[in-house]
Design a protein around this motif. Structure first.
Motif, PDB file in Angstrom:
ATOM      1  N   MET A  79       0.818  -1.207  -0.076  1.00  0.00           N
ATOM      2  CA  MET A  79      -0.080  -0.450   0.043  1.00  0.00           C
ATOM      3  C   MET A  79       0.832   1.280  -0.455  1.00  0.00           C
ATOM      4  O   MET A  79       0.423   2.364  -0.422  1.00  0.00           O
ATOM      5  CB  MET A  79      -1.191  -0.071   1.380  1.00  0.00           C
ATOM      6  CG  MET A  79      -2.007  -0.912   1.105  1.00  0.00           C
ATOM      7  SD  MET A  79      -3.468  -0.888   2.830  1.00  0.00           S
ATOM      8  CE  MET A  79      -4.351   0.823   1.926  1.00  0.00           C
ATOM      9  N   THR A  80       1.959   1.599   0.834  1.00  0.00           N
ATOM     10  CA  THR A  80       2.994   2.406   0.196  1.00  0.00           C
ATOM     11  C   THR A  80       4.041   2.185   0.722  1.00  0.00           C
ATOM     12  O   THR A  80       4.951   3.531   0.657  1.00  0.00           O
ATOM     13  CB  THR A  80       2.888   2.912   2.289  1.00  0.00           C
ATOM     14  OG1 THR A  80       3.137   1.779   2.869  1.00  0.00           O
ATOM     15  CG2 THR A  80       1.400   2.883   2.739  1.00  0.00           C
ATOM     16  N   GLY A  81       4.950   1.111   0.433  1.00  0.00           N
ATOM     17  CA  GLY A  81       5.923   1.514  -0.560  1.00  0.00           C
ATOM     18  C   GLY A  81       6.882   1.302   0.923  1.00  0.00           C
ATOM     19  O   GLY A  81       8.317   1.507   0.812  1.00  0.00           O
ATOM     20  N   ILE A  82       6.176   1.109   2.237  1.00  0.00           N
ATOM     21  CA  ILE A  82       7.399   1.043   3.118  1.00  0.00           C
ATOM     22  C   ILE A  82       7.598  -0.031   4.234  1.00  0.00           C
ATOM     23  O   ILE A  82       6.663  -0.874   4.142  1.00  0.00           O
ATOM     24  CB  ILE A  82       7.024   2.168   4.450  1.00  0.00           C
ATOM     25  CG1 ILE A  82       6.452   3.827   4.079  1.00  0.00           C
ATOM     26  CG2 ILE A  82       7.958   2.235   5.993  1.00  0.00           C
ATOM     27  CD1 ILE A  82       6.016   4.704   5.111  1.00  0.00           C
ATOM     28  N   ASN A  83       9.111  -0.102   4.257  1.00  0.00           N
ATOM     29  CA  ASN A  83       9.369  -1.520   4.841  1.00  0.00           C
ATOM     30  C   ASN A  83       9.404  -1.788   5.958  1.00  0.00           C
ATOM     31  O   ASN A  83      10.121  -0.801   6.744  1.00  0.00           O
ATOM     32  CB  ASN A  83      10.673  -1.954   3.957  1.00  0.00           C
ATOM     33  CG  ASN A  83      11.184  -3.027   4.852  1.00  0.00           C
ATOM     34  OD1 ASN A  83      10.794  -4.077   5.517  1.00  0.00           O
ATOM     35  ND2 ASN A  83      12.321  -3.473   3.665  1.00  0.00           N
ATOM     36  N   ILE A  84       8.692  -2.256   6.894  1.00  0.00           N
ATOM     37  CA  ILE A  84       8.755  -2.089   7.922  1.00  0.00           C
ATOM     38  C   ILE A  84       9.835  -2.433   8.863  1.00  0.00           C
ATOM     39  O   ILE A  84       9.642  -2.479  10.440  1.00  0.00           O
ATOM     40  CB  ILE A  84       6.872  -2.270   8.739  1.00  0.00           C
ATOM     41  CG1 ILE A  84       6.828  -3.334   8.857  1.00  0.00           C
ATOM     42  CG2 ILE A  84       5.809  -1.019   8.274  1.00  0.00           C
ATOM     43  CD1 ILE A  84       5.381  -4.338   9.567  1.00  0.00           C
ATOM     44  N   GLU A  85      10.569  -3.146   8.269  1.00  0.00           N
ATOM     45  CA  GLU A  85      12.099  -3.368   8.173  1.00  0.00           C
ATOM     46  C   GLU A  85      10.777  -5.348   9.167  1.00  0.00           C
ATOM     47  O   GLU A  85      11.608  -5.175  11.032  1.00  0.00           O
ATOM     48  CB  GLU A  85      12.613  -2.981   9.110  1.00  0.00           C
ATOM     49  CG  GLU A  85      13.886  -1.953   8.013  1.00  0.00           C
ATOM     50  CD  GLU A  85      14.514  -1.745   8.333  1.00  0.00           C
ATOM     51  OE1 GLU A  85      15.457  -1.721   9.197  1.00  0.00           O
ATOM     52  OE2 GLU A  85      15.076  -0.273   7.931  1.00  0.00           O
ATOM     53  N   THR A 157      -4.705   6.735   5.736  1.00  0.00           N
ATOM     54  CA  THR A 157      -5.318   7.857   4.889  1.00  0.00           C
ATOM     55  C   THR A 157      -5.534   7.478   3.280  1.00  0.00           C
ATOM     56  O   THR A 157      -6.613   7.542   3.305  1.00  0.00           O
ATOM     57  CB  THR A 157      -4.198   8.633   4.962  1.00  0.00           C
ATOM     58  OG1 THR A 157      -3.560   8.876   6.402  1.00  0.00           O
ATOM     59  CG2 THR A 157      -4.346  10.291   4.214  1.00  0.00           C
ATOM     60  N   GLN A 158      -4.973   6.478   3.280  1.00  0.00           N
ATOM     61  CA  GLN A 158      -5.508   5.728   1.487  1.00  0.00           C
ATOM     62  C   GLN A 158      -6.405   5.383   1.070  1.00  0.00           C
ATOM     63  O   GLN A 158      -7.651   5.476   0.544  1.00  0.00           O
ATOM     64  CB  GLN A 158      -4.520   4.431   1.310  1.00  0.00           C
ATOM     65  CG  GLN A 158      -3.350   5.386   1.139  1.00  0.00           C
ATOM     66  CD  GLN A 158      -2.285   4.534   0.254  1.00  0.00           C
ATOM     67  OE1 GLN A 158      -2.457   3.110  -0.054  1.00  0.00           O
ATOM     68  NE2 GLN A 158      -0.818   4.320   0.541  1.00  0.00           N
ATOM     69  N   LEU A 159      -6.568   4.947   2.874  1.00  0.00           N
ATOM     70  CA  LEU A 159      -8.389   3.950   3.130  1.00  0.00           C
ATOM     71  C   LEU A 159      -9.252   5.181   3.461  1.00  0.00           C
ATOM     72  O   LEU A 159     -10.965   5.277   3.837  1.00  0.00           O
ATOM     73  CB  LEU A 159      -8.234   3.085   3.926  1.00  0.00           C
ATOM     74  CG  LEU A 159      -7.589   1.846   4.072  1.00  0.00           C
ATOM     75  CD1 LEU A 159      -7.250   0.733   4.614  1.00  0.00           C
ATOM     76  CD2 LEU A 159      -8.391   1.011   2.330  1.00  0.00           C
TER      77      LEU A 159
END
Ligand SMILES: Cc1cc2nc3c(=O)[nH]c(=O)nc-3n(C[C@H](O)[C@H](O)[C@H](O)COP(=O)(O)OP(=O)(O)OC[C@H]3O[C@@H](n4cnc5c(N)ncnc54)[C@H](O)[C@@H]3O)c2cc1C
Length: 358
Positions: A79-85, A157-159
């Motif tokens: 959804m965001t391209g963020i890798n939460i590691e 936010t996207q939702l």
């Protein structure tokens, strides 16, 4: 259903995510400039430390959440391209005096807990000091909690979730056994079909305004951060209640203190000295480095660490998801799911009884 959530930490954000995915129209009201309280301050270990010391109610949620985390990480990345590691690096628990209980618990819950000798420990993690015994739990992971929070913020936010910063809820408007609206310190009123309190350590304070007593209290934790040129330690290491958590880019956290000092969250020189001494004792190489940062957060402490998840019996439309104490990041995905199941009259993902608000 229109839902207003009070408190925008990991519990509020994940509750919003699950409710929005189920079609609810959600607003999160947050008194600060974003999720900068306990959820940001935490270490990001996604298993209870010494899991065998917790009641079955915590284990039930923790097991469900551990199974959810890889899916959550994938979903957030998509959804965001963020890798939460999310890093399943394993946890090494050194010289636990109740090692026998741990092994019995491991068998009971079919968790892989392996007893280690001094030689095994030095082979697994050569930079540690000499320790006589240990337990190796290979599947335990950690996440980078600030990244998790950023990803959740973008995903909700996207939702269509509205996240309102600087909105401090200070009063309630009720009609008989329903909450009609809540009001911020600047006088804005918010109406909804259902209200959810996810205000962490402040949950007890907010419910007090309705003359409801819920024993969720602040418990301060301080942490220090090192930056090594590269990742030297591969596993999470736990000794005498303190831990080292390695990040993949060479950052390394050492935590934490457990201080009953009310709502103040100053960092102290005493904690700095204690945590440095701890870090050096566990991994002598760290004595060559100085911490680059120190911070504190307020854990939402509940009796036995069992969170409150459910409806407040005095009101038909007031819900709580709070009191996760030392395990908010561990439990968040399961606890949000249980809350949504109860609010939406779905079959609950775990037996809801132990988390009920009486
Ligand atoms: C040093 C430390 C280390 C930790 N390590 C771990 C770990 O490794 N693993 C783990 O699982 N857990 C860990 N924890 C615990 C974990 O951080 C918490 O259990 C979790 O963050 C609780 O999440 P929360 O969303 O309930 O609370 P918070 O993140 O505190 O969020 C509550 C939010 O409510 C807001 N709020 C409060 N009152 C109001 C109001 N009146 N109006 C509007 N908004 C309001 C606050 O501003 C806050 O943003 C650690 C905690 C600390 C301090």
């Amino acid at each position: 259903m229109k839902v207003v959530i009070v408190g925008g930490g990991v519990i509020g954000l994940l509750s919003a995510l699950v409710l929005a995915q189920a079609g609810c129209q959600v607003t999160i009201l947050e008194k600060n400039a974003g999720a900068i309280e306990s959820s940001w301050a935490g270490g990001g270990i996604v298993s209870p430390m010494y899991p065998w010391r917790y009641p079955p109610a915590v284990t039930a949620l923790a097991q469900l959440a551990q199974a959810e985390y890889p899916l959550l990480a994938q979903q957030l990345f998509a959804m965001t391209g963020i890798n939460i590691e999310l890093n399943a690096c394993g946890m090494l628990m050194l010289e636990a005096e109740d090692q026998r209980d741990a092994l019995v618990w491991g068998q009971q819950y079919q968790q892989q807990l392996l007893p280690l000798s001094a030689k095994d420990i030095s082979q697994l993690s050569p930079l540690l000091a000499n320790f006589k015994t240990g337990i190796w739990v290979p599947h335990i992971a950690n996440v980078r909690n600030p990244l998790l929070l950023s990803a959740l913020m973008q995903a909700v936010t996207q939702l269509g979730v509205c996240y309102r910063n600087h909105t401090n809820i200070v009063s309630w408007h009720k009609i008989n056994n329903r909450i009609a609206a809540i009001e911020s310190s600047t006088g804005e009123k918010y109406t909804a079909d259902a209200f959810v309190i996810t205000a962490g350590a402040w949950t007890g304070q907010i419910l007090n305004l309705l003359a409801i007593n819920m024993p969720v209290n602040p418990m301060k934790g301080q942490m220090i951060l090192y930056k090594l040129p590269e990742q030297k330690l591969k596993q999470i290491v736990l000794h005498q209640g303190h831990y080292l958590i390695p990040r993949q880019d060479g950052h390394l956290l050492c935590g934490s203190t457990l201080e009953n000092t009310g709502f103040e969250k100053q960092t102290t020189d005493e904690a700095l000295a204690l945590l440095q001494k701890t870090a050096n004792r566990i991994m002598p190489l760290l004595s060559q480095y100085q911490p680059i940062k120190q911070w504190a957060g307020l854990r939402p402490a509940s009796p036995n660490g069992i969170p409150y998840i459910g409806r407040v019996p005095q009101f038909s439309n007031l819900w709580v998801n709070a009191g996760h104490f030392r395990n908010g990041l561990v439990l968040a995905p399961a606890s949000a799911k249980l809350l949504a199941d109860l609010m939406l009259c779905r079959t609950p993902c775990v037996n809801p009884e132990p988390y009920q608000i009486i």
